[in-house]
Design a protein around this motif. Structure first.
Motif, PDB file in Angstrom:
ATOM      1  N   SER A 266      76.282   6.951 -19.323  1.00 35.80           N
ATOM      2  CA  SER A 266      77.077   7.307 -17.949  1.00 35.80           C
ATOM      3  C   SER A 266      78.582   6.926 -18.139  1.00 35.80           C
ATOM      4  CB  SER A 266      76.576   6.332 -16.871  1.00 35.80           C
ATOM      5  OG  SER A 266      76.631   4.921 -17.132  1.00 35.80           O
ATOM      6  N   THR A 267      79.054   6.288 -19.064  1.00 32.21           N
ATOM      7  CA  THR A 267      80.319   5.926 -19.300  1.00 32.21           C
ATOM      8  C   THR A 267      80.898   7.183 -20.102  1.00 32.21           C
ATOM      9  OG1 THR A 267      80.365   3.467 -19.282  1.00 32.21           O
ATOM     10  CG2 THR A 267      82.296   4.334 -20.331  1.00 32.21           C
ATOM     11  N   TRP A 268      80.294   7.550 -21.077  1.00 36.73           N
ATOM     12  CA  TRP A 268      80.907   8.611 -21.861  1.00 36.73           C
ATOM     13  C   TRP A 268      80.871   9.907 -21.115  1.00 36.73           C
ATOM     14  CZ3 TRP A 268      83.893   8.743 -25.861  1.00 36.73           C
ATOM     15  CH2 TRP A 268      83.906   7.685 -26.586  1.00 36.73           C
ATOM     16  N   PHE A 269      79.868  10.101 -20.188  1.00 36.62           N
ATOM     17  CA  PHE A 269      79.549  11.353 -19.120  1.00 36.62           C
ATOM     18  C   PHE A 269      80.954  11.281 -18.176  1.00 36.62           C
ATOM     19  CE2 PHE A 269      77.709  12.866 -15.397  1.00 36.62           C
ATOM     20  CZ  PHE A 269      77.799  14.378 -15.704  1.00 36.62           C
ATOM     21  N   ARG A 270      81.141  10.320 -17.605  1.00 39.16           N
ATOM     22  CA  ARG A 270      82.328  10.119 -16.709  1.00 39.16           C
ATOM     23  C   ARG A 270      83.620  10.437 -17.477  1.00 39.16           C
ATOM     24  NH1 ARG A 270      83.375  10.083 -11.398  1.00 39.16           N
ATOM     25  NH2 ARG A 270      85.071   8.420 -10.804  1.00 39.16           N
ATOM     26  N   VAL A 271      83.964   9.801 -18.542  1.00 36.54           N
ATOM     27  CA  VAL A 271      85.253  10.065 -19.211  1.00 36.54           C
ATOM     28  C   VAL A 271      85.393  11.344 -19.750  1.00 36.54           C
ATOM     29  CG1 VAL A 271      86.344   9.352 -21.155  1.00 36.54           C
ATOM     30  CG2 VAL A 271      85.340   7.787 -20.094  1.00 36.54           C
ATOM     31  N   SER A 272      84.153  12.003 -20.115  1.00 34.60           N
ATOM     32  CA  SER A 272      84.196  13.512 -20.647  1.00 34.60           C
ATOM     33  C   SER A 272      84.616  14.428 -19.378  1.00 34.60           C
ATOM     34  CB  SER A 272      83.129  13.773 -21.395  1.00 34.60           C
ATOM     35  OG  SER A 272      82.710  13.080 -22.479  1.00 34.60           O
ATOM     36  N   LEU A 273      83.985  14.141 -18.349  1.00 35.88           N
ATOM     37  CA  LEU A 273      84.344  14.995 -17.070  1.00 35.88           C
ATOM     38  C   LEU A 273      85.626  15.018 -16.520  1.00 35.88           C
ATOM     39  CD1 LEU A 273      80.739  15.261 -15.329  1.00 35.88           C
ATOM     40  CD2 LEU A 273      82.049  16.928 -16.837  1.00 35.88           C
ATOM     41  N   MET A 274      86.043  13.584 -16.374  1.00 30.37           N
ATOM     42  CA  MET A 274      87.392  13.291 -16.096  1.00 30.37           C
ATOM     43  C   MET A 274      88.576  14.059 -16.872  1.00 30.37           C
ATOM     44  SD  MET A 274      87.136  11.922 -13.087  1.00 30.37           S
ATOM     45  CE  MET A 274      85.828  13.178 -12.926  1.00 30.37           C
ATOM     46  N   MET A 315      86.732  16.609  -6.625  1.00 30.70           N
ATOM     47  CA  MET A 315      85.119  16.923  -6.495  1.00 30.70           C
ATOM     48  C   MET A 315      84.610  16.857  -7.807  1.00 30.70           C
ATOM     49  SD  MET A 315      83.673  19.962  -4.286  1.00 30.70           S
ATOM     50  CE  MET A 315      83.594  21.185  -5.908  1.00 30.70           C
ATOM     51  N   THR A 316      84.970  16.999  -8.991  1.00 27.78           N
ATOM     52  CA  THR A 316      84.420  17.080 -10.126  1.00 27.78           C
ATOM     53  C   THR A 316      84.041  15.737 -10.272  1.00 27.78           C
ATOM     54  OG1 THR A 316      85.862  18.883 -10.929  1.00 27.78           O
ATOM     55  CG2 THR A 316      84.801  17.078 -12.413  1.00 27.78           C
ATOM     56  N   GLY A 317      84.965  14.753 -10.183  1.00 27.95           N
ATOM     57  CA  GLY A 317      84.413  13.271 -10.273  1.00 27.95           C
ATOM     58  C   GLY A 317      83.180  12.928  -9.277  1.00 27.95           C
ATOM     59  N   TRP A 318      83.311  13.318  -8.078  1.00 25.27           N
ATOM     60  CA  TRP A 318      82.437  12.822  -7.015  1.00 25.27           C
ATOM     61  C   TRP A 318      81.164  13.808  -7.443  1.00 25.27           C
ATOM     62  CZ3 TRP A 318      81.587  17.000  -2.688  1.00 25.27           C
ATOM     63  CH2 TRP A 318      80.541  16.277  -1.763  1.00 25.27           C
ATOM     64  N   VAL A 319      81.218  15.117  -8.006  1.00 28.06           N
ATOM     65  CA  VAL A 319      79.952  15.833  -8.322  1.00 28.06           C
ATOM     66  C   VAL A 319      79.356  15.028  -9.363  1.00 28.06           C
ATOM     67  CG1 VAL A 319      79.187  17.940  -8.974  1.00 28.06           C
ATOM     68  CG2 VAL A 319      80.558  17.981  -7.133  1.00 28.06           C
ATOM     69  N   SER A 320      80.139  14.824 -10.388  1.00 27.45           N
ATOM     70  CA  SER A 320      79.535  14.317 -11.694  1.00 27.45           C
ATOM     71  C   SER A 320      78.977  13.210 -11.553  1.00 27.45           C
ATOM     72  CB  SER A 320      80.807  14.280 -12.647  1.00 27.45           C
ATOM     73  OG  SER A 320      81.685  13.207 -12.250  1.00 27.45           O
ATOM     74  N   MET A 321      79.221  12.168 -10.604  1.00 28.91           N
ATOM     75  CA  MET A 321      78.858  10.995 -10.397  1.00 28.91           C
ATOM     76  C   MET A 321      77.401  11.113  -9.751  1.00 28.91           C
ATOM     77  SD  MET A 321      80.538   8.245 -11.968  1.00 28.91           S
ATOM     78  CE  MET A 321      79.481   7.062 -11.020  1.00 28.91           C
ATOM     79  N   SER A 322      77.465  12.017  -8.632  1.00 31.20           N
ATOM     80  CA  SER A 322      76.156  12.422  -8.070  1.00 31.20           C
ATOM     81  C   SER A 322      75.167  13.046  -8.759  1.00 31.20           C
ATOM     82  CB  SER A 322      76.795  13.368  -6.797  1.00 31.20           C
ATOM     83  OG  SER A 322      77.709  12.823  -5.948  1.00 31.20           O
ATOM     84  N   LEU A 323      75.374  14.013  -9.655  1.00 27.50           N
ATOM     85  CA  LEU A 323      74.551  14.577 -10.576  1.00 27.50           C
ATOM     86  C   LEU A 323      74.044  13.488 -11.512  1.00 27.50           C
ATOM     87  CD1 LEU A 323      76.152  18.114 -11.606  1.00 27.50           C
ATOM     88  CD2 LEU A 323      74.317  17.563 -10.043  1.00 27.50           C
ATOM     89  N   MET A 324      74.922  12.552 -11.849  1.00 27.95           N
ATOM     90  CA  MET A 324      74.462  11.491 -12.845  1.00 27.95           C
ATOM     91  C   MET A 324      73.195  10.852 -11.973  1.00 27.95           C
ATOM     92  SD  MET A 324      76.637   8.706 -15.066  1.00 27.95           S
ATOM     93  CE  MET A 324      77.396   7.811 -13.729  1.00 27.95           C
ATOM     94  N   GLY A 325      73.713  10.346 -10.632  1.00 23.39           N
ATOM     95  CA  GLY A 325      72.795   9.673  -9.755  1.00 23.39           C
ATOM     96  C   GLY A 325      71.418  10.381  -9.682  1.00 23.39           C
ATOM     97  N   ILE A 326      71.569  11.821  -9.210  1.00 20.63           N
ATOM     98  CA  ILE A 326      70.412  12.715  -9.262  1.00 20.63           C
ATOM     99  C   ILE A 326      69.643  12.572 -10.379  1.00 20.63           C
ATOM    100  CG2 ILE A 326      69.526  15.165  -9.178  1.00 20.63           C
ATOM    101  CD1 ILE A 326      72.048  15.685  -7.236  1.00 20.63           C
ATOM    102  N   TRP A 327      70.224  12.808 -11.734  1.00 24.29           N
ATOM    103  CA  TRP A 327      69.429  12.737 -12.746  1.00 24.29           C
ATOM    104  C   TRP A 327      68.619  11.257 -13.111  1.00 24.29           C
ATOM    105  CZ3 TRP A 327      69.496  17.564 -12.395  1.00 24.29           C
ATOM    106  CH2 TRP A 327      68.844  18.677 -13.279  1.00 24.29           C
ATOM    107  N   GLY A 328      69.693  10.196 -12.620  1.00 20.59           N
ATOM    108  CA  GLY A 328      69.138   8.957 -12.655  1.00 20.59           C
ATOM    109  C   GLY A 328      67.746   8.775 -11.862  1.00 20.59           C
ATOM    110  N   SER A 329      67.731   9.243 -10.606  1.00 24.29           N
ATOM    111  CA  SER A 329      66.609   9.223  -9.769  1.00 24.29           C
ATOM    112  C   SER A 329      65.640  10.161 -10.038  1.00 24.29           C
ATOM    113  CB  SER A 329      67.160   9.847  -8.342  1.00 24.29           C
ATOM    114  OG  SER A 329      68.310   8.925  -7.967  1.00 24.29           O
ATOM    115  N   VAL A 330      65.891  11.435 -10.756  1.00 21.06           N
ATOM    116  CA  VAL A 330      64.842  11.906 -11.328  1.00 21.06           C
ATOM    117  C   VAL A 330      63.964  11.317 -12.400  1.00 21.06           C
ATOM    118  CG1 VAL A 330      64.344  14.064 -13.185  1.00 21.06           C
ATOM    119  CG2 VAL A 330      65.905  14.277 -11.058  1.00 21.06           C
TER     120      VAL A 330
END
Length: 619
Positions: A266-274, A315-330
């Protein structure tokens, strides 16, 4: 009716699901959320409107800047009055209204309704599982899985409404605006969006699998801790605090490793998207500035493009965290789905009917059951037994002889592997399980108590019973005296006092008398007594024996007892050995036969044959 009441009722939070839960993710999500489409659709529409409002805000800001920079100061209001009034009305009226509706749809329509909708469906399905399903898992783990899965489905639904609808409307609106300025801006946005989606496609499957592993490890921690706390007296008696601590720490260490795995990806995901998000303001603002230099864009266009770029970047940061949360929930949904959605191992037949009030004729016809063991060991074999209405039968046998198995099959806690069981001529596989068990009262050696009041525990035999009926049942079971003296840690007294988890605040004899009172209150035509008085001292047993005789009058009774003196007065005694009936007859007839029963009686002299747990013996 208040507006929030209308919103709250857009989803029926306790609507039953249609059919069993599917085994695939998308169909499972559809099963979980079926019936909530109207509320979710409205919430998604309002969220999309909120996203469009964000783009409109930037466009309106650009138009006002252009108006201010192009008109003389003295004629600003006369030349642009409608625009400026529209600007004020938009930000003070329309925007708050739409944002308020979006918040209400999330906090009133979706959040409070989806969780109980999904949880009630999962709980209802789990409650329908066979006893063996619960025997094979931790109680705490199953409870954790229900909450985890319901919460994860709720999070996915909520985030899809709040984030995906909002983000799509914002991106589409931004692209349309950029097209009005110059096509290159919209093209640049689409290229950036493709890169953004590529990163998401790379990372989210990894997040999903690691979230599932983390959820499974978390449930194991809960199961281990609950198992220890449930058996805390045994832990204390054997001085195994350190042993249980090591077991808990091992489970926690497993959870920690899985959480670290999830944290790294999740950290690498966040850094790449930012990093990618930082490109957007540079591209859009820089491009608009170049167009302005060439006279192809206005200052207002630059301001609007800048506002949109910054908004999309944030919004990119917000959406990326939300998508990460969605996929984590999946991942958590998939993990919970595997545990909770298996088909019922013991289901009612499609054409099952309710068993009508019975006379109590019970017939076992060539019945065999060995807990699925290929060698046929354990359980019972080729049992032929007819019990007449109102007949009192005593079941005798050493540990593993098949007594408890016979009773479990009559209650249809398991289905026979061969043969048929009938009540009043009706095959019990062709009636509903609930209607069958309503006709049977049971008191077991291991009495089950809820952490509820004494009144609730007794009334479990007949939930609609009056206090007078509860009092009478308690008196018949010789339980009224100690109930009147009870007081729990909250100061509740008598019938209002809570009994603690599994009735831990009562002695074994007190728990058994509560269970007897419950059976008296149920007053079913068939009564099963599985060591029903084993935890009572001789004086109390003698005191309630008359009550037992009264409650057994006119009923078909099966009584399991290791203390043979308690069943000597039964109409017939059936002796089991290695899963077969070896003798049956009255007490005197069996003594005269000088066989197995006589040997038991002579050996016992009022003592016990031993304990019986066929299920454990089979395992």
């Amino acid at each position: 009716m208040n507006l929030h009441r209308i919103f709250a009722r857009m989803i029926d939070a306790f609507r039953p699901a249609d059919g069993p839960p599917p085994q695939s993710l998308l169909r499972f999500m559809g099963w979980s959320l079926s019936g909530a489409g109207r509320g979710l659709g409205f919430a998604a529409l309002v969220s999309a409107a909120a996203g469009a409002v964000d783009v409109a805000s930037a466009m309106l800001l650009g138009a006002v800047i252009d108006a201010v920079t192009s008109a003389p100061a003295q004629s600003l209001w006369s030349a642009n009055g409608p625009l400026l009034l529209g600007f004020v009305a938009f930000f003070l009226l329309l925007r708050p209204l739409i944002m308020g509706l979006s918040t209400a749809s999330s906090n009133v329509i979706v959040g409070p309704n989806i969780l109980p909708l999904v949880l009630s469906r999962l709980h209802r399905w789990t409650m329908g599982q066979a006893v063996s399903f619960f025997d094979n898992d931790f109680a705490g783990r199953l409870a954790q899985k229900q909450m985890q899965t319901a919460r994860a489905v709720t999070d996915v639904a909520s985030e899809m409404v709040n984030v995906v609808s909002f983000a799509l409307a914002t991106v589409l609106g931004s692209a349309l605006f950029l097209l009005t300025v110059d096509g290159w801006g919209a093209a640049a946005l689409l290229v950036w969006l493709a890169l953004y989606l590529g990163l998401i496609r790379f990372f989210l499957p990894r997040i999903r699998s690691r979230a599932a592993a983390r959820a499974s490890a978390r449930a194991m921690v809960t199961g281990q801790v609950v198992d220890t706390i449930t058996n805390i007296k045994t832990v204390k008696l054997f001085a195994h605090d350190e042993h249980e601590d090591r077991a808990a720490l091992a489970a926690m260490a497993g959870f920690r490793e899985r959480a670290l795995d999830f944290g790294v990806v999740s950290t690498w995901f966040r850094v790449s998207l930012m990093t990618l998000a930082g490109l957007l303001p540079v591209i859009l603002i820089g491009g608009s500035a170049l167009l302005w230099q060439r006279g192809m864009a206005t200052a207002g266009d630059i301001a609007a493009a800048g506002a949109i770029a910054l908004r999309l970047s944030q919004m990119t940061g917000w959406v990326s965290m939300s998508l990460m949360g969605i996929w984590g929930s999946v991942g958590e949904i998939e993990d919970g789905m595997r545990t909770l959605s298996p088909p019922h191992g013991l289901a009612d037949a499609p054409d099952a009917v309710a068993l009508p009030p019975v006379q109590g004729l019970i017939e076992f016809q060539k019945v065999s059951f060995a807990y699925g063991r290929a060698d046929g060991q354990g359980g019972i074999r080729d049992i032929d037994l007819t019990i007449r209405p109102g007949e009192r039968i005593g079941l005798v046998g050493a540990s593993g002889a098949g007594k408890s198995t016979l009773v479990a099959l009559l209650l249809r806690l398991y289905d026979t592997e061969r043969g048929t069981i009938r009540i009043d001529g009706q095959d019990i596989r062709h009636v509903t399980q609930a209607s069958l068990r309503r006709q049977i009262g049971m008191v077991t050696q291991e009495t089950a108590m809820f952490n509820r009041s004494a009144r609730d525990n007794i009334a479990y035999g007949s939930p609609g019973a009056t206090q007078a009926q509860i009092d009478a049942a308690a008196a018949a079971a010789e339980a009224d005296s100690f109930i009147g003296e009870m007081q729990d840690h909250m100061g509740r007294k008598g019938y209002d006092a809570h009994l603690g988890e599994r009735g831990v605040k009562l002695s074994g004899g007190q728990r058994q008398r509560i269970a007897l009172a419950r059976a008296f209150l149920k007053d079913a035509p068939i009564l099963i007594l599985d060591e029903a008085t084993s935890a009572l001292d001789s004086e109390v047993e003698a005191a309630i024996q008359g009550s037992l005789d009264r409650v057994m009058a006119g009923k078909t009774v099966l009584a399991i007892a290791h203390r043979l003196s308690t069943i000597a007065e039964m109409d017939r005694i059936v002796v089991l050995e290695r899963g077969r009936i070896v003798e049956q007859g009255s007490h005197q007839e069996l003594l005269a036969l000088d066989g197995t029963y006589s040997r038991y009686w002579q050996r016992q002299s009022g003592g016990f044959l031993g304990t019986d747990d066929d299920a454990q013996a089979a395992e």
